[in-house]
Structure formats: C-alpha cells, structure tokens
Design an enzyme around this catalytic site. Structure first.
Site, PDB file in Angstrom:
ATOM      1  N   ASP A 205       0.874  -1.232  -0.012  1.00 58.43           N
ATOM      2  CA  ASP A 205       0.007   0.023   0.118  1.00 58.43           C
ATOM      3  C   ASP A 205       0.880   1.327  -0.041  1.00 58.43           C
ATOM      4  OD1 ASP A 205      -0.162   1.355   3.212  1.00 58.43           O
ATOM      5  OD2 ASP A 205       0.150  -0.974   3.128  1.00 58.43           O
ATOM      6  N   SER A 206       0.534   2.268  -0.881  1.00 58.72           N
ATOM      7  CA  SER A 206       1.236   3.596  -0.944  1.00 58.72           C
ATOM      8  C   SER A 206       2.894   3.435  -1.368  1.00 58.72           C
ATOM      9  CB  SER A 206       1.041   4.203   0.238  1.00 58.72           C
ATOM     10  OG  SER A 206       1.547   5.537   0.111  1.00 58.72           O
ATOM     11  N   ALA A 207       3.456   3.621  -0.558  1.00 58.17           N
ATOM     12  CA  ALA A 207       5.197   3.347  -0.663  1.00 58.17           C
ATOM     13  C   ALA A 207       5.351   1.879  -0.803  1.00 58.17           C
ATOM     14  CB  ALA A 207       5.991   4.082   0.344  1.00 58.17           C
TER      15      ALA A 207
END
Length: 372
Positions: A205-207
């Site tokens: 998720d995300s990074a």
C-alpha cells in the site's frame, strides 16, 4: 536535517501545534456538521472530521520528521514475529549491489500465525509491504493489524507476511535498502519455506505499492538468472508511483483531489528526498510511472477517486495493461488515499473490506499458475 526536527525546537513546535489545532477543532466540528461544509459530499460527519485530524497530524509529523524505530525483538506479536536473514551477495544484483547499503537481517510479522513447512502446498500467502512514504510505518499489529486481518478474513487468504523493511528516515535506509529487504523476504518464502510461487501474492500500500512494483521489476530484470519466479498475483493499494514528482513540494497541493485527501506536500517531499538521496529519482526502480514492463503476474490496482494519487494510479494501470499484463483497476468513489491501511482511523472500514474481497476474487480468477 531541518531545524524544526532538532531538539529542543522540535518539542516547542509540537506543543504549539497541539495548541493551534485545538483552537481550530471547534471550527471543524461546526463546519462539518452540515453536509455542504464537508470536503466531499458523500462523506459522513465522522469521515470529514477524522480526515481533517489525520491531515493535520501528518503535516505536523512531517515537519518535525517523527521517526519509526524498528526492533528485532518479538514484542507483543510473540511467535508470529520472525527474523529474515539476507541471502548471499549473489542475490543482490544491478541496483541492489550498492557499495554502502548492504543487505541485513530484518524482522517480519505473520498473520494469523507463522506458516509451517507442512502447510505450504495449501497456503495462500500475501507478502505485504506497508505504506508510509518510506519514512514511517511498521509491520507490527498496532500499525498494520487491520490490513493483515482484513486480507485473511475478506480476501480469504491463509497467511500474510509483513516485513519491517528499512526506512529512509533512519540511517542507512535510503534506496536500495527497502528493495534489498523485499528480495530477502520474497526469497524467504520461495527458497527457505518452499512456498510455490503461484501461492504467493506480492502486495503493497502506498510506498509499499512502490516497493512491490520494484520487487516485480527486479524479478523481471534478474529473476531468470537468479531463479526468482514470478508470483501468482500482485496487489497495489493506492501505489506511490512517482517519487520524482514528490520532490516538487507543490505537486500534491496542485492536485484536483487535494481538498479530499489527507496527504500533504511535506510528507511526500520528506519521503522522496530521503529515499532518493544520492540516486536518480527518475530511475524506474524508484519511479515506475512511465516505466512499465511486461509482467507475467496479474496486477490488481485499487485507488480512491478522492485521493491525490488517483490520476497516477489510473495511468500506471493503463501502462501495465498496454504491456500485456492482466490488470484490474478498482476505483472507490469518495475514498481517499490508502484505505486498506488507514480505514479504521478515518471511518472507511466497509469500503476497505469490500476492496479486499475484490482483490481476493481477482487472485482466484487470474492466478498465475504456469511455471515460468
């Protein structure tokens, strides 16, 4: 290091920030009581207020650069915590053969229990990398517990392994530290535990989505030479795919979705500047946007229509689809960034659970089973 991140100025700033936000809190409550005052028309009062609190907290934390300390002690996770040792130098080729950043042992957490060798043939394992712009976040239950439990219950997989990869906010954590750790974690599954690659889903998720794509690229570039197989599936949750853009502190605030997301300019800039230190931020391993490659593994991408990374997420899905990959893009209307991680905090639990269910269905319908 910015002067506001040094003591005692950091402590003084934190105190003033608390006072400042407390004076604004009644204004938010009054404003969000009426639907017309909420940043997104579909949000409830609870969602609007929680989003405002998280946005302020993240902005101030980024200003003083609050760090996450990583530990190799089991902690409350007990026997679900494991140590992952690095492979030999032979496993870290190309961008991972850094003269100053070397592979090291890391911690990781299993959910709901540690996978046993006797279970591998019937297991469905998600190797999940948490978000946090490469500067904050942890694999522990306190940070990632909702995500991992949601995968087990709603995606209907059997195990999640969450590595505590090195962060660029700590010494020695710039690129390629996290990717070295990701390779170590993947090979822990494929080589040590002998989990069939078709039973492994690489997720982030995300990074963490950025890291998942970097690991997939490494398999594309070096997998054949190293014996690294393609995973059965890939899940990307609001993936951060343009590290280079975040170096421009105005890039996020210029997004059409800026008012409906909790991400602010200082957070992304902190992550991008420390993660890419001494590197080219346009390197495909750091910025996959515009650098898609052929993926044999199917890719699931979830994004929120109200998040600042929405346009980038749509573009990366289209780019991989154009390269021939099997891609499903799921857009959640009214959802901000990274609901699979922060849903309990911002009151988007039902939406996150629904997305996890869709990811599980995609896995079962599209799993890569051929030995490639």
């Amino acid at each position: 290091m910015p002067i506001l991140a040094t003591q005692p100025i950091k402590a003084v700033y934190a105190l003033l920030a608390v006072v400042y936000e407390l004076t604004r809190f009644p204004i938010w409550v009054l404003l969000y009581t009426f639907r017309v005052g909420r940043p997104h028309k579909s949000w409830t009062f609870s969602q609007a207020l929680r989003m405002r609190i998280v946005k302020s907290f993240l902005a101030h934390s980024s200003t003083v650069r609050t760090k996450t300390k990583l530990s190799l002690e089991p902690g409350v996770e007990g026997d679900r915590f494991t140590i992952i040792n690095p492979q030999g130098n032979w496993a870290y080729k190309g961008p991972l053969a850094d003269t100053s950043i070397r592979p090291t042992k890391i911690g990781a957490v299993w959910t709901p229990s540690a996978l046993q060798r006797s279970q591998v043939d019937d297991a469905d394992v998600v190797l999940h990398f948490h978000g946090g712009a490469y500067v904050i976040g942890a694999a522990r239950d306190a940070d990632l517990g909702f995500t991992t439990r949601t995968f087990v219950k709603h995606s209907r997989i059997t195990h999640v392994l969450a590595p505590a990869y090195r962060l660029s906010s700590n010494a020695g954590g710039r690129f390629p530290a996290a990717l070295q750790d990701a390779v170590s974690a993947y090979m822990h599954l494929t080589d040590k535990l002998r989990v069939p690659p078709s039973r492994i889903t690489i997720s982030g998720d995300s990074a963490g989505g950025n890291l998942a794509l970097a690991l997939l690229r490494y398999i594309h570039d070096h997998g054949k030479a190293l014996g690294l197989p393609w995973p059965g599936c890939v899940w990307l949750w609001s993936p951060w795919v343009n590290v280079h853009a975040a170096l421009d502190i105005t890039s996020i605030s210029s997004s059409p979705q800026y008012s409906t997301d909790y991400l602010g300019p200082t957070f992304g800039h902190w992550g991008a500047s420390t993660f890419s230190e001494g590197c080219d931020p346009m390197d495909p391993y750091l910025t996959p946007l515009g650098n898609a490659f052929e993926s044999k593994s199917p890719i699931f991408v979830q994004t929120g229509r109200a998040e600042v990374l929405y346009d980038d997420n749509v573009q990366i899905a289209e780019e991989f689809r154009a390269k021939g990959a099997s891609v499903q893009l799921v857009v959640k209307e009214g959802a901000p960034h990274d609901i699979i991680l922060v849903a309990p905090v911002i009151d988007f639990v039902r939406v996150a659970q629904e997305a996890a269910k869709e990811a599980g269905e995609f896995l079962r319908e599209n799993r890569l089973t051929a030995k490639l």
